[in-house]
Design a protein around this motif. Structure first.
Motif, mmCIF file in Angstrom:
data_model
loop_
_atom_site.group_PDB
_atom_site.id
_atom_site.type_symbol
_atom_site.label_atom_id
_atom_site.label_comp_id
_atom_site.label_asym_id
_atom_site.label_seq_id
_atom_site.Cartn_x
_atom_site.Cartn_y
_atom_site.Cartn_z
ATOM 1 N N GLY A 100 5.274 -17.192 17.701
ATOM 2 C CA GLY A 100 4.480 -17.861 16.686
ATOM 3 C C GLY A 100 4.291 -17.088 15.390
ATOM 4 O O GLY A 100 3.610 -17.573 14.486
ATOM 5 N N MET A 101 4.894 -15.911 15.274
ATOM 6 C CA MET A 101 4.695 -15.069 14.090
ATOM 7 C C MET A 101 5.749 -15.273 13.009
ATOM 8 O O MET A 101 5.518 -14.911 11.848
ATOM 9 C CB MET A 101 4.709 -13.593 14.488
ATOM 10 N N VAL A 113 8.398 -9.857 4.165
ATOM 11 C CA VAL A 113 8.805 -8.730 4.999
ATOM 12 C C VAL A 113 7.548 -8.165 5.638
ATOM 13 O O VAL A 113 6.550 -7.914 4.951
ATOM 14 C CB VAL A 113 9.514 -7.646 4.173
ATOM 15 N N HIS A 114 7.579 -7.974 6.962
ATOM 16 C CA HIS A 114 6.429 -7.441 7.695
ATOM 17 C C HIS A 114 6.715 -6.021 8.189
ATOM 18 O O HIS A 114 7.848 -5.688 8.540
ATOM 19 C CB HIS A 114 6.114 -8.295 8.927
ATOM 20 N N LYS A 115 5.663 -5.237 8.278
ATOM 21 C CA LYS A 115 5.713 -3.927 8.934
ATOM 22 C C LYS A 115 4.915 -4.021 10.233
ATOM 23 O O LYS A 115 3.755 -4.459 10.232
ATOM 24 C CB LYS A 115 5.110 -2.846 8.033
ATOM 25 N N PHE A 116 5.535 -3.617 11.352
ATOM 26 C CA PHE A 116 4.904 -3.687 12.663
ATOM 27 C C PHE A 116 4.991 -2.340 13.380
ATOM 28 O O PHE A 116 5.895 -1.528 13.115
ATOM 29 C CB PHE A 116 5.633 -4.703 13.557
ATOM 30 N N THR A 117 4.076 -2.133 14.302
ATOM 31 C CA THR A 117 4.244 -1.073 15.287
ATOM 32 C C THR A 117 5.233 -1.559 16.347
ATOM 33 O O THR A 117 5.542 -2.747 16.433
ATOM 34 C CB THR A 117 2.915 -0.720 15.967
ATOM 35 N N ASP A 176 4.818 -2.040 19.394
ATOM 36 C CA ASP A 176 4.256 -2.965 20.378
ATOM 37 C C ASP A 176 3.743 -4.257 19.750
ATOM 38 O O ASP A 176 3.049 -5.042 20.404
ATOM 39 C CB ASP A 176 3.149 -2.287 21.189
ATOM 40 N N GLY A 177 4.072 -4.485 18.468
ATOM 41 C CA GLY A 177 3.807 -5.781 17.875
ATOM 42 C C GLY A 177 2.550 -5.907 17.047
ATOM 43 O O GLY A 177 2.149 -7.026 16.701
ATOM 44 N N LYS A 178 1.925 -4.805 16.653
ATOM 45 C CA LYS A 178 0.758 -4.880 15.785
ATOM 46 C C LYS A 178 1.215 -4.926 14.329
ATOM 47 O O LYS A 178 1.912 -4.034 13.856
ATOM 48 C CB LYS A 178 -0.154 -3.671 16.002
ATOM 49 N N LYS A 179 0.802 -5.958 13.603
ATOM 50 C CA LYS A 179 1.200 -6.094 12.210
ATOM 51 C C LYS A 179 0.350 -5.173 11.333
ATOM 52 O O LYS A 179 -0.868 -5.185 11.401
ATOM 53 C CB LYS A 179 1.052 -7.539 11.737
#
Length: 223
Positions: A62-63, A88-92, A94-97
């Motif tokens: 869903g992201m 453009v997204h930056k994530f850890t 494990d999926g933390k935005k």
């Protein structure tokens, strides 16, 4: 070059849960722990494996509207291009935005319309952004390709620093800048896909050279 590089296809390497499928894999990258991140257009956009193909976890449901490019920096942060959402997204891992560049759903005005009009003019970030590469210090270069004809440079904190490129076939112009990579010497390599070439720039956007390719529509640059 002097080294012979060989590749082997390993059928069934990915050990996914029953009933899962990638659908379309947009990009693959590995972190410093040899975890393999598969960014795909299926029900589970980010599927993570160990180097032997064992399933570790999945996230991103869903992201994303259009998973495309993936880059993992030296700190193991993931930079993910969502071309259909123009961000453009930056994530850890494990999926933390942590950060988003661009406004979700807001496309730059380039005159581009899918199936109706090509890119008529270059514009600011983004219109169907395609890929990102990050320098060791955190500055990043982003290829803004499907609906634009530009490369954008951002600081590590997300500040927009500069852009270059116009639609066309001449030196320094682009017809779908599809991928970006930073060479070890700091040069910026852009896969200019529909012009069938790789263009090489310095970090200020000055054109250094053009590599015509023997491949049709080069998608990816690596160094």
């Amino acid at each position: 070059g002097q080294h012979r590089i060989e590749y082997e296809v390993i059928e069934g390497w990915e050990q996914m849960p029953e009933g899962w499928a990638f659908v379309e894999v947009a990009g693959v990258a590995c972190d410093s722990q040899d975890r393999v991140y598969v960014f795909n257009r299926g029900a589970h956009p980010m599927i993570v494996f160990d180097k032997e193909g064992k399933f570790l976890n999945a996230w991103g449901e869903g992201m994303f509207k259009g998973p495309h490019g993936i880059f993992i920096d030296r700190e193991d942060y993931l930079w993910l291009a969502d071309d259909k959402n123009h961000v453009v997204h930056k994530f850890t891992g494990d999926g933390k935005k942590l950060m988003t560049l661009g406004e979700p759903g807001q496309a730059a005005d380039t005159g581009y319309k899918i199936g109706a009009s090509p890119v008529l003019r270059a514009a600011g970030p983004f219109h169907r952004v395609t890929n990102v590469a990050v320098l060791p210090g955190g500055d990043m270069y982003i290829a803004d390709g499907y609906g634009n004809a530009r490369v954008h440079k951002f600081a590590a904190d997300g500040t927009h620093l500069l852009s270059w490129g116009e639609p066309g076939t001449g030196p320094g112009e682009f017809n779908l800048p599809h991928s970006v990579w930073i060479a070890r010497d700091g040069r910026v390599l852009i896969a200019d896909r529909e012009n069938d070439r790789v263009q090489v720039f310095d970090q200020s956007g000055k054109l250094l050279r053009i590599w015509p390719t023997k491949l049709v529509a080069p998608n990816t640059t690596r160094s």
